[in-house]
Design an enzyme around this catalytic site. Structure first.
Site, PDB file in Angstrom:
ATOM      1  N   GLN A  40      -3.355  -6.694   4.862  1.00  0.00           N
ATOM      2  CA  GLN A  40      -4.487  -6.441   5.748  1.00  0.00           C
ATOM      3  C   GLN A  40      -4.515  -7.418   6.923  1.00  0.00           C
ATOM      4  O   GLN A  40      -4.874  -7.049   8.046  1.00  0.00           O
ATOM      5  CB  GLN A  40      -5.805  -6.533   4.967  1.00  0.00           C
ATOM      6  N   ARG A  60      -1.797 -21.230   5.716  1.00  0.00           N
ATOM      7  CA  ARG A  60      -1.140 -22.428   5.221  1.00  0.00           C
ATOM      8  C   ARG A  60       0.350 -22.329   5.510  1.00  0.00           C
ATOM      9  O   ARG A  60       0.887 -21.224   5.587  1.00  0.00           O
ATOM     10  CB  ARG A  60      -1.377 -22.574   3.714  1.00  0.00           C
ATOM     11  N   SER A  64       3.744 -16.660   5.307  1.00  0.00           N
ATOM     12  CA  SER A  64       2.764 -15.997   6.158  1.00  0.00           C
ATOM     13  C   SER A  64       2.641 -16.699   7.501  1.00  0.00           C
ATOM     14  O   SER A  64       2.575 -16.064   8.558  1.00  0.00           O
ATOM     15  CB  SER A  64       1.399 -15.950   5.458  1.00  0.00           C
ATOM     16  N   ASP A  94      -8.984 -11.667  -3.121  1.00  0.00           N
ATOM     17  CA  ASP A  94     -10.364 -11.906  -3.564  1.00  0.00           C
ATOM     18  C   ASP A  94     -10.508 -13.196  -4.356  1.00  0.00           C
ATOM     19  O   ASP A  94     -11.438 -13.980  -4.135  1.00  0.00           O
ATOM     20  CB  ASP A  94     -10.849 -10.736  -4.436  1.00  0.00           C
ATOM     21  N   LYS A  96      -8.832 -15.876  -4.341  1.00  0.00           N
ATOM     22  CA  LYS A  96      -8.542 -17.124  -3.634  1.00  0.00           C
ATOM     23  C   LYS A  96      -9.576 -17.453  -2.552  1.00  0.00           C
ATOM     24  O   LYS A  96      -9.625 -18.574  -2.049  1.00  0.00           O
ATOM     25  CB  LYS A  96      -7.152 -17.053  -3.003  1.00  0.00           C
ATOM     26  N   HIS A 119     -13.630  -6.404   1.980  1.00  0.00           N
ATOM     27  CA  HIS A 119     -14.058  -5.913   0.665  1.00  0.00           C
ATOM     28  C   HIS A 119     -15.256  -6.760   0.272  1.00  0.00           C
ATOM     29  O   HIS A 119     -15.300  -7.954   0.547  1.00  0.00           O
ATOM     30  CB  HIS A 119     -12.911  -6.057  -0.341  1.00  0.00           C
ATOM     31  N   GLY A 145      -2.753  -2.044   4.558  1.00  0.00           N
ATOM     32  CA  GLY A 145      -2.556  -2.611   5.877  1.00  0.00           C
ATOM     33  C   GLY A 145      -1.407  -2.000   6.661  1.00  0.00           C
ATOM     34  O   GLY A 145      -1.536  -1.701   7.852  1.00  0.00           O
ATOM     35  N   GLU A 238       9.326  15.284 -13.308  1.00  0.00           N
ATOM     36  CA  GLU A 238       8.215  16.193 -13.577  1.00  0.00           C
ATOM     37  C   GLU A 238       6.860  15.498 -13.634  1.00  0.00           C
ATOM     38  O   GLU A 238       5.833  16.123 -13.353  1.00  0.00           O
ATOM     39  CB  GLU A 238       8.459  16.953 -14.897  1.00  0.00           C
ATOM     40  N   SER A 263       2.113  27.443  -7.345  1.00  0.00           N
ATOM     41  CA  SER A 263       2.200  28.765  -7.957  1.00  0.00           C
ATOM     42  C   SER A 263       0.944  29.081  -8.765  1.00  0.00           C
ATOM     43  O   SER A 263       0.209  28.186  -9.196  1.00  0.00           O
ATOM     44  CB  SER A 263       3.415  28.823  -8.889  1.00  0.00           C
TER      45      SER A 263
END
Length: 355
Positions: A40, A60, A64, A94, A96, A119, A145, A238, A263
């Site tokens: 996100q 940090r 990232s 959430d 963290k 959220h 995201g 399947e 079908s």
């Protein structure tokens, strides 16, 4: 803003906003900080920047941070970004968020600031309690995201919910809507909700259908066929592989549209066998799941699981990642190179399974 009636259907109860309803100028000169640069985080930061807003990343040192730098962002520590920002959003996992908020964000908040969430979990369950002099709002895109980013680049958008928990400035709702427009969500529609409603319905949908219900229904059907002596490869196609085609049809035209493409034989099985599998007992258990969410029991269980080092979570994840269904699926997908197209995280997924 619309409370429109669907063609031939019911009148919508939700309030829905689109691009033309929203003045984004309330956010135009604000300094924005995005905390976290994961799924996100990268999507919201890039969409907002491409919409002309000033965006910095709080992170940090690590993967990232490095990725945000490569993507051309001004990257700072969360603490520094919080001190400089006017409007900021918590896009960390959430579990963290509370530690990061109280250690690195709270002290930097100033009157007139706004803090946002994608959220409602930590606000609704009071794991984070912001001071009364800041706006608190939520913009929750209804999609992962990477999908939100792709739709934005294609000129579209993913619908989003928005909510205001605390309006200290009198502009919280306008800022939330401007944020949603910056994400591209108002191209598809932005629906008004509350932190409570979004949190409880989101958790319920994940547990009862989108994650818990769907994955375990697939696994149960796969195991039933294999235990009856059918080839695992046949069982995989399947009960799992074809799910993507059907969910695409549902996404485009609802259950009726999906059934239209199938079908009459399959529809007869749907109408007669479906209620036998998903019977009244399933609905009663769903009600219990919802009660556990509403009472806060699920939240307490999840928070406790994190406090003690996630022993149950880690064991269950290891079991699920290495089930026979997953082993067969990994081998079959190697024979279908087209499945891998667009899966940018395939290497990360493989690495996580191997850990």
């Amino acid at each position: 803003m619309q409370n429109r009636k669907d063609e031939g259907d019911r009148e919508m109860t939700a309030t829905v906003y689109y691009d033309n309803d929203i003045d984004e100028n309330v956010l135009r000169n604000k300094k924005i900080a995005v905390f976290g640069y994961g799924s996100q985080g990268h999507s919201q930061a890039q969409n907002l920047r491409d919409s002309g807003f000033q965006v910095a990343i709080g992170a940090r040192p690590g993967k990232s941070w490095d990725k945000a730098v490569r993507d051309g962002f001004d990257v700072k520590s969360v603490k520094e970004a919080a001190e400089e920002a006017d409007v900021m959003i918590m896009l960390l996992p959430d579990e963290k968020q509370p530690a990061v908020y109280y250690k690195e964000v709270e002290a930097g908040l100033k009157p007139g600031n706004a803090i946002a969430f994608a959220h409602g979990f930590n606000i609704h369950f009071k794991q984070i309690v912001p001071p009364d002099f800041v706006d608190v709002f939520m913009v929750a895109p209804k999609g992962p995201g990477h999908f939100c980013r792709r739709e934005y680049l294609n000129g579209g958008g993913v619908p989003a919910f928005y909510a205001v928990q605390q309006d200290a400035t009198g502009n919280a709702e306008k800022i939330a809507l401007a944020w949603a427009k910056g994400l591209g969500a108002a191209r598809a529609g932005v629906l008004k909700t509350t932190f409570k409603e979004e949190t409880e319905t989101d958790l319920f949908g994940e547990q009862a259908v989108l994650m818990g219900g769907m994955t375990h229904l697939i696994e149960a059907a796969f195991d039933t066929l294999v235990e009856a002596g059918y080839q695992p490869e046949n069982a995989y196609f399947e009960t799992c592989h074809e799910m993507k085609m059907l969910t695409d049809l549902i996404y485009e035209n609802g259950l009726t549209g999906m059934r239209y493409s199938c079908s009459d034989t399959s529809k007869f099985g749907d109408f007669t066998v479906g209620p036998y599998i998903v019977d009244k007992g399933v609905k009663e258990r769903m009600k219990k799941v919802l009660e556990n969410i509403q009472s806060g029991k699920f939240a307490r269980d999840w928070l406790l699981e994190n406090k003690v080092g996630r022993p149950m979570f880690n064991a269950l994840q290891e079991k699920e990642n290495n089930s026979e269904l997953e082993r067969v699926g990994r081998e079959l997908r190697k024979l279908m190179p087209f499945v891998k197209q667009g899966k940018k995280d395939s290497e990360d997924i493989t690495a996580n399974v191997a850990q």
